[in-house]
Design an enzyme around this catalytic site. Structure first.
Site, PDB file in Angstrom:
ATOM      1  N   ASP A 177       1.257  -1.728  -0.003  1.00  0.00           N
ATOM      2  CA  ASP A 177      -0.399   0.110   0.039  1.00  0.00           C
ATOM      3  C   ASP A 177       0.999   1.167   0.118  1.00  0.00           C
ATOM      4  OD1 ASP A 177      -1.315   2.680   0.949  1.00  0.00           O
ATOM      5  OD2 ASP A 177      -3.484   0.652   1.387  1.00  0.00           O
TER       6      ASP A 177
ATOM      7  N   ALA B  84     -12.393  -6.428  -4.295  1.00  0.00           N
ATOM      8  CA  ALA B  84     -12.365  -5.934  -4.496  1.00  0.00           C
ATOM      9  C   ALA B  84     -13.064  -5.141  -5.852  1.00  0.00           C
ATOM     10  CB  ALA B  84     -11.189  -4.947  -5.031  1.00  0.00           C
ATOM     11  N   ARG B  85     -12.759  -4.683  -6.598  1.00  0.00           N
ATOM     12  CA  ARG B  85     -13.242  -4.752  -7.580  1.00  0.00           C
ATOM     13  C   ARG B  85     -12.463  -5.219  -8.974  1.00  0.00           C
ATOM     14  NH1 ARG B  85     -16.505  -3.200  -4.876  1.00  0.00           N
ATOM     15  NH2 ARG B  85     -17.432  -0.866  -4.369  1.00  0.00           N
TER      16      ARG B  85
ATOM     17  N   ASP C  58     -14.323 -13.124  -6.499  1.00  0.00           N
ATOM     18  CA  ASP C  58     -15.974 -12.933  -6.103  1.00  0.00           C
ATOM     19  C   ASP C  58     -16.884 -10.548  -7.097  1.00  0.00           C
ATOM     20  OD1 ASP C  58     -18.557 -13.054  -4.312  1.00  0.00           O
ATOM     21  OD2 ASP C  58     -17.861 -10.932  -3.275  1.00  0.00           O
TER      22      ASP C  58
ATOM     23  N   GLU D 252     -19.537  -7.931 -14.072  1.00  0.00           N
ATOM     24  CA  GLU D 252     -19.660  -8.387 -13.889  1.00  0.00           C
ATOM     25  C   GLU D 252     -21.327  -8.305 -14.229  1.00  0.00           C
ATOM     26  OE1 GLU D 252     -18.206  -8.122  -9.227  1.00  0.00           O
ATOM     27  OE2 GLU D 252     -20.842  -7.394  -9.172  1.00  0.00           O
TER      28      GLU D 252
ATOM     29  N   HIS E 188     -20.741 -12.463  -6.641  1.00  0.00           N
ATOM     30  CA  HIS E 188     -19.945 -10.682  -5.663  1.00  0.00           C
ATOM     31  C   HIS E 188     -20.840 -10.977  -3.980  1.00  0.00           C
ATOM     32  CE1 HIS E 188     -19.657  -6.461  -6.407  1.00  0.00           C
ATOM     33  NE2 HIS E 188     -19.991  -6.199  -4.823  1.00  0.00           N
ATOM     34  N   LEU E 189     -21.264 -11.819  -3.698  1.00  0.00           N
ATOM     35  CA  LEU E 189     -21.834 -12.113  -2.497  1.00  0.00           C
ATOM     36  C   LEU E 189     -20.789 -11.889  -1.221  1.00  0.00           C
ATOM     37  CD1 LEU E 189     -20.377 -15.848  -1.718  1.00  0.00           C
ATOM     38  CD2 LEU E 189     -21.962 -16.169  -3.098  1.00  0.00           C
TER      39      LEU E 189
END
Length: 336
Positions: free
Chosen positions: A184, A244-245, A268, A273, A292-293
């Site tokens: 990060d 995340a995305r 996920d 999507e 996406h759960l």
């Protein structure tokens, strides 16, 4: 004392999922709230009248994006999601008027972190690969047949992004005997150490980790950050987890690596999507693909509702928000 006028703005199904009877009673006690009115658009006369009288906007998924002119009396927006500014057309204008905001990002981070922890532990045990092999061979290989890099003792896990979810994952990982690396660019090595991790460059993290879990926000700088070069650094048998995305990963490069069978992925989120109907992600057996759960669902939505209710009560009793949002910073961080 006159209670401030509050308004629900979200998918009309959402209030019943977010707020149980106790939370609704608390909202009604703290505000003048018509729980039978849920605004889903800003074009009708009814919606415009309700918005014009609103002092506290309790918003959520699928809320209409509203400009400051339609909310002349607004004092606070409390969002049942990650970013309150997503329902404001001009966040900086609201901020200039003194409007304050809070969101339920922290509440929603808990189930994502739990999902991630479960997947990390399963990946380190190579549960997906072992399950496939067990079905094929129908024999029990025993513990000595496993790759010595498997298991959850002194293995290396890489976390990309010390976001709210990333920090929640790091906190959960403290209970395990794992070497945790963190990438990060906003942190110092000392700050990473306080989070229970060792700060390293992205390339080092990708090369050293048996499991890499992505938690960076999607920004112009992180779009496609996990590209072909980064994926090529993963060791054979490594697992990439993305909650995340989807767009932080180069999808074509990811499919190419997965097609080779060299790595495993737990996805996920994807981009797009859901994946295209002919995407190999649907058929590759080294992919765990979930819809996406990882975030709040079912009864977990009550945690978000309780967090929103807590923030409403703080505002109406002149206490600071527990999870404030800087509307100006949110406006500047919007993905372009």
């Amino acid at each position: 004392m006159t209670r401030p006028r509050a308004l629900l703005a979200m998918d009309p199904r959402l209030p019943g999922a977010l707020f149980d009877a106790g939370a609704l009673a608390r909202l009604r006690a703290a505000t003048d709230l018509d729980t039978g009115l849920v605004v889903t658009e800003a074009d009708s006369a009814r919606s415009r009248i309700a918005l014009a009288e609103t002092e506290i906007l309790v918003a959520g998924w699928d809320a209409p994006v509203v400009g400051s002119a339609l909310l002349p009396r607004l004092r606070a927006v409390i969002y049942a999601g990650g970013v309150a500014a997503t329902c404001l057309a001009d966040p900086e204008s609201f901020a200039a008027r003194g409007v304050v905001a809070a969101n339920a990002r922290a509440a929603n981070s808990a189930p994502v972190a739990e999902y991630t922890l479960a997947m990390i532990l399963l990946a380190n045990k190579n549960v997906l690969g072992a399950e496939r092999e067990y079905r094929r061979s129908r024999t029990v290989p025993g513990p000595l047949a496993a790759d010595p890099r498997n298991g959850n003792y002194r293995q290396t896990v890489g976390i990309v992004g010390a976001s709210t979810v990333g920090r929640a994952v790091l906190a959960l990982l403290r209970s395990f005997d794992l070497d945790v690396l963190l990438h990060d660019p906003t942190l110092t090595p000392e700050q990473a150490h306080e989070l229970g991790a060792r700060l390293v460059p992205l390339d080092e993290l990708m090369a050293a980790s048996g499991v890499v879990s992505l938690h960076q926000p999607l920004t112009p700088d992180t779009r496609g950050q996990i590209d072909g070069a980064a994926l090529a650094l993963l060791r054979d048998g490594a697992t990439l987890i993305n909650t995340a995305r989807g767009a932080v990963v180069d999808q074509n490069a990811l499919v190419a690596e997965l097609r080779s069978g060299r790595i495993t992925a737990v996805l996920d989120v994807t981009d797009p999507e859901p994946p295209a109907t002919d995407s190999e992600l649907w058929t590759l057996d080294n992919v765990v693909l979930t819809p996406h759960l990882a975030g709040s669902l079912g009864g977990e939505l009550r945690r978000i509702g309780d967090a929103v209710t807590d923030e409403v009560e703080r505002f109406t009793s002149d206490r600071p928000f527990a999870h404030p949002e800087d509307l100006v910073a949110s406006a500047h961080a919007r993905v372009r």
